[in-house]
Write a protein that holds these residues in place. Structure first.
Motif, PDB file in Angstrom:
ATOM      1  N   GLN A 105       0.823  -1.213   0.000  1.00 49.07           N
ATOM      2  CA  GLN A 105       0.000   0.000   0.000  1.00 49.07           C
ATOM      3  C   GLN A 105       0.857   1.263   0.000  1.00 49.07           C
ATOM      4  O   GLN A 105       0.662   2.159  -0.839  1.00 49.07           O
ATOM      5  CB  GLN A 105      -0.913  -0.004   1.230  1.00 49.07           C
ATOM      6  N   LYS A 106       1.801   1.359   0.909  1.00 43.68           N
ATOM      7  CA  LYS A 106       2.625   2.559   1.015  1.00 43.68           C
ATOM      8  C   LYS A 106       3.559   2.701  -0.187  1.00 43.68           C
ATOM      9  O   LYS A 106       3.805   3.822  -0.663  1.00 43.68           O
ATOM     10  CB  LYS A 106       3.432   2.546   2.312  1.00 43.68           C
ATOM     11  N   GLN A 108      -6.913   4.997  -4.879  1.00 42.08           N
ATOM     12  CA  GLN A 108      -7.031   5.987  -3.808  1.00 42.08           C
ATOM     13  C   GLN A 108      -6.099   7.184  -4.011  1.00 42.08           C
ATOM     14  O   GLN A 108      -6.466   8.327  -3.753  1.00 42.08           O
ATOM     15  CB  GLN A 108      -6.751   5.317  -2.461  1.00 42.08           C
ATOM     16  N   CYS A 109      -4.873   6.912  -4.488  1.00 39.40           N
ATOM     17  CA  CYS A 109      -3.881   7.987  -4.569  1.00 39.40           C
ATOM     18  C   CYS A 109      -3.773   8.622  -5.952  1.00 39.40           C
ATOM     19  O   CYS A 109      -2.938   9.495  -6.171  1.00 39.40           O
ATOM     20  CB  CYS A 109      -2.517   7.483  -4.107  1.00 39.40           C
ATOM     21  N   GLU A 158       1.531   4.104  -3.078  1.00 36.40           N
ATOM     22  CA  GLU A 158       1.261   5.524  -2.866  1.00 36.40           C
ATOM     23  C   GLU A 158       2.474   6.379  -3.198  1.00 36.40           C
ATOM     24  O   GLU A 158       2.346   7.496  -3.726  1.00 36.40           O
ATOM     25  CB  GLU A 158       0.848   5.763  -1.415  1.00 36.40           C
ATOM     26  N   ALA A 186      -4.951   0.825  -3.637  1.00 34.08           N
ATOM     27  CA  ALA A 186      -4.042   1.926  -3.294  1.00 34.08           C
ATOM     28  C   ALA A 186      -3.839   2.855  -4.484  1.00 34.08           C
ATOM     29  O   ALA A 186      -3.798   4.081  -4.341  1.00 34.08           O
ATOM     30  CB  ALA A 186      -2.700   1.371  -2.823  1.00 34.08           C
TER      31      ALA A 186
END
Length: 247
Positions: free
Chosen positions: A94-95, A139-140, A98, A136
């Protein structure tokens, strides 16, 4: 403009079909024919489109403009992540997505606690991890959905890393020493494709470190403090994106 995902296979000429967000479009957002939306197909392209027909199971749209996503960095970073235990992999994915990662390869190493030694279990994990990557990316605002590949052995990863412009291995034994600091390495290189080999919770074994050095990986330090495996990817991606003006 609202933004939705559609599979590349659902785009035919100037027509796009939206499936997974159809119910949200019709029942929650209550959009209407003629409303403009922004679509992305996960390959790096975005489409400005106008909705033409709406249904809770399927919506169609007419494509007005196609362009490459401006959200995608030119620097393409692939993380070869030592498979961590518990749910840490989902957080790493996820990170990393992003922050702009290009792809992620789960990598089996000697000190990995988690094992993907069952083919069915691995396929389920890979499917789940790719879903996390897609969510992810949505979302970003990414145009690309980074692929989480099938797991590799340590030696397979070393072979794959030979094809990169720059292959890095953060190694805690180096700390922040000399020319092996990440900053010094990045200032002396202009790569497009970068591969990063990250160890699991227990770090790299002495044998793995020796094999990586023999394979020509650039072994770097990330500072005076030892980072957890779930922190390393975020730290190194952030540092590289900053150094190459991608943030």
């Amino acid at each position: 403009m609202r933004r939705f995902f559609t599979e590349p296979s659902n785009i035919n000429g100037d027509t796009a079909v939206i499936l997974e967000d159809a119910a949200h479009i019709t029942r929650v957002l209550r959009l209407k024919p003629g409303d403009r939306v922004l679509l992305f197909d996960g390959t790096g392209y975005e489409y400005t489109a106008a909705l033409t027909a709406l249904d809770a199971k399927e919506c169609t749209a007419r494509i007005i403009e196609k362009r490459f996503s401006l959200q995608e960095p030119k620097l393409k970073i692939t993380i070869f992540q030592g498979i961590p235990k518990s749910g840490k992999m989902e957080s790493i994915i996820q990170k990393s997505v992003e922050l702009g990662v290009y792809a992620i390869v789960p990598t089996a190493m000697q000190r990995c606690v988690a094992k993907l030694d069952n083919e069915k279990k691995e396929l389920e994990k890979q499917k789940r991890w790719n879903k996390v990557s897609k969510e992810a990316a949505k979302q970003c605002g990414r145009g690309l959905v980074p692929h989480v590949a099938k797991s590799m052995s340590f030696k397979e990863a070393l072979g794959a890393l030979r094809g990169f412009d720059l292959a890095l291995m953060p190694y805690e034994e180096l700390g922040h020493s000399g020319d092996r600091s990440l900053k010094r390495v990045l200032q002396s290189a202009s790569p497009v494709h970068v591969g990063v080999l990250i160890g699991p919770e227990g770090g790299f074994s002495d044998e793995e470190a020796a094999l990586a050095k023999e394979a020509g990986l650039c072994m770097i330090g990330l500072g005076r403090r030892i980072l957890r495996t779930e922190t390393v990817a975020s730290a190194i991606i952030s540092m590289m994106m900053y150094e190459y003006d991608e943030i």
